[in-house]
Design a protein around this motif. Structure first.
Motif, PDB file in Angstrom:
ATOM      1  N   LEU A 151      49.918  38.436  45.827  1.00  0.00           N
ATOM      2  CA  LEU A 151      49.096  37.574  46.653  1.00  0.00           C
ATOM      3  C   LEU A 151      47.489  37.262  44.944  1.00  0.00           C
ATOM      4  CD1 LEU A 151      47.997  36.142  49.177  1.00  0.00           C
ATOM      5  CD2 LEU A 151      46.298  38.076  49.522  1.00  0.00           C
ATOM      6  N   GLU A 152      47.136  35.215  45.114  1.00  0.00           N
ATOM      7  CA  GLU A 152      46.226  35.172  44.369  1.00  0.00           C
ATOM      8  C   GLU A 152      44.504  35.413  44.665  1.00  0.00           C
ATOM      9  OE1 GLU A 152      46.279  31.967  41.791  1.00  0.00           O
ATOM     10  OE2 GLU A 152      47.696  33.450  40.752  1.00  0.00           O
ATOM     11  N   VAL A 153      43.740  35.997  44.802  1.00  0.00           N
ATOM     12  CA  VAL A 153      42.449  36.173  45.287  1.00  0.00           C
ATOM     13  C   VAL A 153      41.013  35.525  44.459  1.00  0.00           C
ATOM     14  CG1 VAL A 153      40.275  37.241  46.931  1.00  0.00           C
ATOM     15  CG2 VAL A 153      42.913  38.209  46.568  1.00  0.00           C
ATOM     16  N   ARG A 154      41.214  34.537  44.960  1.00  0.00           N
ATOM     17  CA  ARG A 154      40.105  33.609  44.060  1.00  0.00           C
ATOM     18  C   ARG A 154      38.261  34.269  44.520  1.00  0.00           C
ATOM     19  NH1 ARG A 154      41.468  30.475  40.515  1.00  0.00           N
ATOM     20  NH2 ARG A 154      42.919  29.294  40.466  1.00  0.00           N
ATOM     21  N   LEU A 155      37.304  34.891  43.325  1.00  0.00           N
ATOM     22  CA  LEU A 155      36.000  35.262  43.737  1.00  0.00           C
ATOM     23  C   LEU A 155      35.180  34.168  42.914  1.00  0.00           C
ATOM     24  CD1 LEU A 155      37.090  39.137  42.682  1.00  0.00           C
ATOM     25  CD2 LEU A 155      37.066  37.894  45.694  1.00  0.00           C
ATOM     26  N   PRO A 156      34.269  34.152  43.300  1.00  0.00           N
ATOM     27  CA  PRO A 156      33.129  32.623  42.452  1.00  0.00           C
ATOM     28  C   PRO A 156      32.486  33.207  41.314  1.00  0.00           C
ATOM     29  CG  PRO A 156      33.492  32.213  44.987  1.00  0.00           C
ATOM     30  CD  PRO A 156      34.383  33.371  45.304  1.00  0.00           C
ATOM     31  N   LEU A 386      50.441  43.491  44.733  1.00  0.00           N
ATOM     32  CA  LEU A 386      49.429  42.557  43.875  1.00  0.00           C
ATOM     33  C   LEU A 386      48.544  41.902  44.177  1.00  0.00           C
ATOM     34  CD1 LEU A 386      49.750  43.273  40.791  1.00  0.00           C
ATOM     35  CD2 LEU A 386      51.179  41.437  40.940  1.00  0.00           C
ATOM     36  N   LEU A 387      47.584  42.392  43.966  1.00  0.00           N
ATOM     37  CA  LEU A 387      46.310  41.014  44.265  1.00  0.00           C
ATOM     38  C   LEU A 387      46.276  40.594  42.128  1.00  0.00           C
ATOM     39  CD1 LEU A 387      43.973  42.729  46.662  1.00  0.00           C
ATOM     40  CD2 LEU A 387      46.140  40.992  46.819  1.00  0.00           C
ATOM     41  N   THR A 388      46.444  39.324  42.343  1.00  0.00           N
ATOM     42  CA  THR A 388      45.583  38.665  41.097  1.00  0.00           C
ATOM     43  C   THR A 388      44.773  38.417  41.309  1.00  0.00           C
ATOM     44  OG1 THR A 388      48.670  38.706  40.179  1.00  0.00           O
ATOM     45  CG2 THR A 388      45.989  37.317  38.743  1.00  0.00           C
ATOM     46  N   LEU A 389      43.290  38.281  40.895  1.00  0.00           N
ATOM     47  CA  LEU A 389      41.646  38.302  41.084  1.00  0.00           C
ATOM     48  C   LEU A 389      41.371  36.793  40.009  1.00  0.00           C
ATOM     49  CD1 LEU A 389      39.992  41.501  41.172  1.00  0.00           C
ATOM     50  CD2 LEU A 389      41.141  40.162  42.634  1.00  0.00           C
ATOM     51  N   ARG A 390      41.233  35.633  40.316  1.00  0.00           N
ATOM     52  CA  ARG A 390      40.977  34.444  39.888  1.00  0.00           C
ATOM     53  C   ARG A 390      39.668  33.991  39.853  1.00  0.00           C
ATOM     54  NH1 ARG A 390      45.211  33.825  36.283  1.00  0.00           N
ATOM     55  NH2 ARG A 390      46.611  34.012  36.753  1.00  0.00           N
ATOM     56  N   ALA A 391      39.576  33.643  38.608  1.00  0.00           N
ATOM     57  CA  ALA A 391      37.443  33.652  38.334  1.00  0.00           C
ATOM     58  C   ALA A 391      37.502  32.133  38.967  1.00  0.00           C
ATOM     59  CB  ALA A 391      36.914  33.382  37.044  1.00  0.00           C
ATOM     60  N   GLY A 392      36.181  31.432  39.877  1.00  0.00           N
ATOM     61  CA  GLY A 392      35.913  30.616  40.819  1.00  0.00           C
ATOM     62  C   GLY A 392      36.570  29.967  42.018  1.00  0.00           C
TER      63      GLY A 392
END
Length: 398
Positions: A151-156, A386-392
């Motif tokens: 899963l992708e998780v976006r963190l601003p 598996l969490l892939t952290l994405r910016a913005g």
């Protein structure tokens, strides 16, 4: 003559114990009666030996279960008794669920005029077959190495230098009465194959003490990560030497987040990894153990994004109030054996998956890597996440 205490004082514990025993007996009868009725007594007109054997087996379970549970999960921690009790609990829960559903089907068939022993026998056989099939499948699901959920998780607030950070989540391994040392080693291999930057264990490592579960927990020492391996206590640690588990995980190369944090950096950007004790820690009576988010965040830069590890999803209101970016939790097992997930939902805000709480805070709730008690998982698969952290941007709730 010295007083022995207030009048009736010694009687109160006996009355309290009697009430608890009455509740246990009532629950066991409620669980056992529908299977007995649907499988043997609801007009199926089985030969008397069939009725007798079924009744004796269910009655033997009802009488022996409390003693097995006390022997297996009480001070003695007799693993053999625990295995029998836990397995019996899972079997009776599945039989209860599908006997109730079978009873409802029986009523519908009666409404359509389908009567007689033939109808009741068909329902009984169907309930037994479905239950047996689900138990066999559920045992396989519980004992296999979990599949990887991605899963992708976006963190601003996440900086570009940390975009793509790979966070692998383990939770609720519950090393216990069934020796799963080989399973533990294969889980560690699966985690290492994911090439993690950060590995998180969100608590409930084991049922038992570090000495009892030493061999099963040993493979955690082989887990690799680039930036950090962090761990928080779960509620089950507080029944099996919580401080001992914090020490054991430190010995295995993990960073125990005992109401504290660490900071990881890459590409000029930083991420705070914070953790709190389980919400049950304070009631355990252990000095210095309680969920304390203020201590966990003490000294952090308020402009840096925070990944908080808290065993139970119900901690998320405090996380949201503090402006946490992402909370990672376990505890629920996704319900483990359907339809227990509906009961879990009465206690927790989320049963599994990604959810949003307030303007900033996201919560990821793992279904768990292992299982507790009954060695079955029915419609609630285990996972390595598996969490892939994405910016913005922002992550949709899932």
């Amino acid at each position: 003559m010295a007083s022995g205490g207030p009048p009736g004082g010694s009687a109160r514990p006996r009355r309290s114990l009697g009430r608890r025993l009455a509740v246990v007996v009532l629950v066991l009868v409620v669980l056992g009666l529908p299977p007995w009725w649907t499988l043997f007594a609801a007009g199926a007109d089985w030969p008397f030996p069939v009725l007798l054997v079924g009744t004796v087996v269910l009655a033997a379970w009802l009488v022996s279960f409390p003693f097995l549970m006390v022997a297996g999960h009480g001070p003695r921690r007799a693993d053999r008794a625990a295995r029998v009790a836990d397995t019996g609990l899972g079997v009776i829960w599945v039989l209860f669920t599908w006997s109730v559903l079978g009873g409802l089907v029986d009523l519908v068939l009666i409404g359509f005029g389908a009567g007689g022993a033939g109808r009741a026998r068909i329902v009984a056989v169907a309930v037994a077959a479905v239950s047996a099939g689900l138990l066999a499948w559920g045992h396989y699901e519980a004992m296999r190495v979990p599949r990887v959920k991605r899963l992708e998780v976006r963190l601003p607030r996440l900086g570009q230098g940390l975009d793509g950070t790979r966070v692998v989540v383990l939770a609720d391994t519950h090393y216990g009465p069934i020796d799963r040392a080989d399973w533990s080693a294969r889980v560690a291999e699966a985690v290492n194959a994911l090439d993690a930057d950060v590995v998180v264990h969100a608590g409930d490592i084991a049922d038992g003490t570090p000495v009892q579960r030493r061999e099963q927990s040993a493979p955690l020492g082989t887990v690799r990560s680039r930036l950090a391996k962090v761990y928080v206590t779960g509620n089950h640690e507080y029944g099996g030497e919580a401080q001992g588990w914090l020490d054991r995980m430190a010995d295995l190369g993990w960073e125990p987040l005992h109401n504290r944090h660490v900071v990881v950096e890459r590409g000029g950007d930083a991420l705070v990894l914070a953790g709190v004790d389980d919400v049950t820690a304070e009631s355990s009576g252990l000095a210095g153990h309680r969920a304390n988010l203020l201590d966990a965040l003490a000294g952090t830069d308020p402009d840096r994004p925070v990944l908080l590890v808290a065993h139970q999803p119900k901690f998320v209101p405090q996380a949201a109030a503090a402006g946490i970016d992402l909370q990672i939790s376990g505890h629920t097992h996704g319900g483990q054996i359907w339809p227990f997930n509906f009961l879990v939902r009465l206690d927790q805000p989320v049963v599994h998956g990604l959810s949003r709480h307030g303007e900033r805070t996201q919560l990821y709730t793992s279904r768990g890597t292992g299982f507790w008690g009954p060695p079955f998982r029915v419609f609630a698969p285990s996972e390595i996440t598996l969490l892939t952290l994405r910016a913005g941007g922002s992550s949709p709730a899932a």
